[in-house]
Design an enzyme around this catalytic site. Structure first.
Site, PDB file in Angstrom:
ATOM      1  N   TRP A 122      33.515  41.245  43.351  1.00 60.44           N
ATOM      2  CA  TRP A 122      33.070  42.330  44.237  1.00 60.44           C
ATOM      3  C   TRP A 122      31.857  43.052  43.655  1.00 60.44           C
ATOM      4  O   TRP A 122      31.766  44.279  43.684  1.00 60.44           O
ATOM      5  CB  TRP A 122      34.203  43.338  44.516  1.00 60.44           C
ATOM      6  CG  TRP A 122      35.507  42.732  44.879  1.00 60.44           C
ATOM      7  CD1 TRP A 122      36.704  42.905  44.256  1.00 60.44           C
ATOM      8  CD2 TRP A 122      35.764  41.820  45.964  1.00 60.44           C
ATOM      9  NE1 TRP A 122      37.680  42.166  44.864  1.00 60.44           N
ATOM     10  CE2 TRP A 122      37.133  41.490  45.920  1.00 60.44           C
ATOM     11  CE3 TRP A 122      34.956  41.251  46.953  1.00 60.44           C
ATOM     12  CZ2 TRP A 122      37.731  40.614  46.828  1.00 60.44           C
ATOM     13  CZ3 TRP A 122      35.555  40.372  47.847  1.00 60.44           C
ATOM     14  CH2 TRP A 122      36.916  40.076  47.787  1.00 60.44           C
ATOM     15  N   ILE A 123      30.922  42.274  43.132  1.00 57.92           N
ATOM     16  CA  ILE A 123      29.757  42.872  42.486  1.00 57.92           C
ATOM     17  C   ILE A 123      28.624  43.009  43.491  1.00 57.92           C
ATOM     18  O   ILE A 123      27.994  42.025  43.894  1.00 57.92           O
ATOM     19  CB  ILE A 123      29.316  42.027  41.273  1.00 57.92           C
ATOM     20  CG1 ILE A 123      30.503  41.790  40.338  1.00 57.92           C
ATOM     21  CG2 ILE A 123      28.164  42.713  40.550  1.00 57.92           C
ATOM     22  CD1 ILE A 123      31.228  43.040  39.898  1.00 57.92           C
ATOM     23  N   THR A 124      28.365  44.233  43.892  1.00 56.21           N
ATOM     24  CA  THR A 124      27.292  44.524  44.836  1.00 56.21           C
ATOM     25  C   THR A 124      25.942  44.139  44.252  1.00 56.21           C
ATOM     26  O   THR A 124      25.649  44.441  43.094  1.00 56.21           O
ATOM     27  CB  THR A 124      27.294  46.021  45.194  1.00 56.21           C
ATOM     28  OG1 THR A 124      28.567  46.376  45.726  1.00 56.21           O
ATOM     29  CG2 THR A 124      26.222  46.341  46.215  1.00 56.21           C
ATOM     30  N   THR A 143      40.213  53.983  45.599  1.00 59.06           N
ATOM     31  CA  THR A 143      40.713  53.899  46.971  1.00 59.06           C
ATOM     32  C   THR A 143      41.220  55.257  47.460  1.00 59.06           C
ATOM     33  O   THR A 143      41.385  56.202  46.679  1.00 59.06           O
ATOM     34  CB  THR A 143      41.869  52.897  47.048  1.00 59.06           C
ATOM     35  OG1 THR A 143      42.955  53.383  46.224  1.00 59.06           O
ATOM     36  CG2 THR A 143      41.448  51.509  46.562  1.00 59.06           C
ATOM     37  N   GLY A 161      41.333  45.418  39.593  1.00 57.51           N
ATOM     38  CA  GLY A 161      41.264  46.420  40.646  1.00 57.51           C
ATOM     39  C   GLY A 161      40.802  47.761  40.111  1.00 57.51           C
ATOM     40  O   GLY A 161      39.801  47.856  39.393  1.00 57.51           O
ATOM     41  N   SER A 162      41.564  48.808  40.423  1.00 60.72           N
ATOM     42  CA  SER A 162      41.179  50.164  40.015  1.00 60.72           C
ATOM     43  C   SER A 162      41.481  50.459  38.543  1.00 60.72           C
ATOM     44  O   SER A 162      41.024  51.465  38.013  1.00 60.72           O
ATOM     45  CB  SER A 162      41.909  51.200  40.888  1.00 60.72           C
ATOM     46  OG  SER A 162      41.526  51.071  42.242  1.00 60.72           O
ATOM     47  N   GLU A 178      34.940  53.036  44.344  1.00 61.16           N
ATOM     48  CA  GLU A 178      34.944  54.282  43.565  1.00 61.16           C
ATOM     49  C   GLU A 178      36.310  54.974  43.620  1.00 61.16           C
ATOM     50  O   GLU A 178      36.408  56.196  43.550  1.00 61.16           O
ATOM     51  CB  GLU A 178      33.846  55.256  44.050  1.00 61.16           C
ATOM     52  CG  GLU A 178      32.471  54.654  44.190  1.00 61.16           C
ATOM     53  CD  GLU A 178      31.893  54.174  42.863  1.00 61.16           C
ATOM     54  OE1 GLU A 178      32.528  54.386  41.822  1.00 61.16           O
ATOM     55  OE2 GLU A 178      30.797  53.589  42.875  1.00 61.16           O
TER      56      GLU A 178
END
Length: 383
Positions: free
Chosen positions: A155-157, A364, A130-131, A362
């Site tokens: 979660w790789i754009t 939450t 996560g973060s 970037e």
């Protein structure tokens, strides 16, 4: 502070708006429905500075300041938040390679990116981190003339579309014992598995899970020094947060404009719904949020340009407020439109979904809150 654009910025903004309206907006509904992205428009958008525009001219850019870049991000978000996201995921690696890459890496990776001839991702997030990027588990072991990469990224754009990317991994070599490093990993040279992950938001951005199983990466594809990635990753976060904030402002502005037009033209009980007090209340609340979010985001951009002491806090405040406000505006816009707002044939449904996506990447909303609290009180709530 004066946030009014100068004559050159106004000219640039007007040109972008005309291009977005004629060339990009007609493509959005189709690609969003099909979960695809029109990569050909990136090359066309380069003329406005959207591809590497913040680089100095000596590196192939236009030397744009943060204020001008913020304006570009608002216009991209106004048209399509998936577009703003893909621009962000392209420009991040452009800046990393330009600042940290060798001459050979710039030739092989940067130049094709600036020409929109290659597609790129940045792989940081993992299923269990996560973060908390300090807990990344993907590892790279140096073995002779290559590193062996093992791990998963989530979660790789653009991970489903791109042909190479920047991968962050915990590195083990004679000179590095577990610190984070970054690697340029090409799909053809170092084959890895990419699994498309369908999401509620930003459906055209090719979100994926990447799996690295004994993937060999040439030693010369190490980007920067071994073990220095954590500090370098933190450097670019402030600018990325302003980018997201201004994209959110653009999307909220689009929802507001659609709502104003609908309130003026939709009639009920023999008169426009815009004449009803409660509809006007929604329109006013939406307007206040858009204006406040823009002011906060532009202030943050100005703080970055000035290298101000409070730039970090300003960027976190902007990201926190603008992304939350944008989704609130989209929700109110859906209320103004009634049943029509649910329809996938109309933009409000997409804007409502996509604005929800801005509150997480970037950092939450909760992480931004903790950052701002630390900056105000001088005490960290994060252990």
């Amino acid at each position: 502070m004066n946030f009014t654009p100068d004559a050159d910025q106004e000219l640039l903004r007007d040109s972008i708006r005309r291009f977005m309206k004629s060339e990009v907006a007609p493509l959005v509904a189709k690609h969003d429905a099909e979960k695809t992205f029109p990569f050909e428009i990136l090359k066309q958008l380069a003329q406005f500075g959207y591809i590497g525009g913040r680089l100095p001219e000596s590196d192939g850019g236009m030397g744009l300041d943060q204020m001008t870049w913020a304006m570009l991000m608002e216009e991209a978000g106004h048209t399509w938040l998936s577009l703003r996201t893909m621009l962000n995921i392209t420009n991040g690696p452009i800046h990393k390679i330009a600042s940290e890459g060798t001459a050979a890496q710039k030739k092989r990776f940067l130049e094709p990116l600036l020409a929109s001839e290659r597609r790129v991702f940045t792989a940081i997030s993992e299923p269990g981190t996560g973060s908390n990027i300090a807990q990344i588990q993907t590892r790279a072991d140096l073995q002779g003339d290559h590193y062996v990469l093992n791990g998963r990224k989530l979660w790789i754009t653009n991970g489903a579309f791109a042909d190479f990317g920047i991968v962050v991994a915990r590195t083990f070599s004679p000179d590095c014992q577990g610190q984070l490093s970054t690697f340029l990993v090409e799909r053809e040279v170092s084959p890895f598995e990419a699994r498309r992950v369908d999401t509620m938001v930003l459906r055209s951005t090719g979100t994926a899970e990447l799996s690295f199983d004994n993937v060999k990466v040439p030693r010369e594809n190490l980007l920067g020094e071994e073990g220095s990635a954590l500090k370098r990753m933190l450097v670019g976060l402030d600018g990325a947060r302003v980018n997201i904030a201004m994209g959110a402002v653009g999307a909220a502005r689009a929802a507001l404009e659609l709502s104003i037009d609908y309130a003026r033209t939709r009639t009920q009980f023999g008169k426009p719904i815009g004449s009803f007090q409660l509809v006007q209340k929604l329109i006013v609340d939406m307007t206040v949020r858009v204006e406040a979010a823009r002011a906060l985001a532009l202030r943050a951009a100005a703080a970055l340009d000035a290298n101000a002491d409070d730039a970090r806090m300003a960027c976190s405040i902007a990201k926190l407020y603008a992304t939350e406000a944008a989704h609130e505006v989209a929700s109110m816009a859906l209320q103004v439109h009634g049943g029509l707002g649910y329809s996938t044939d109309y933009p409000i449904e997409r804007i409502f979904r996509d604005t929800r996506g801005g509150t997480i990447p970037e950092g939450t909303t909760e992480v931004q809150t903790l950052i701002v609290g630390r900056e105000i009180l001088g005490m960290s709530a994060i252990a």
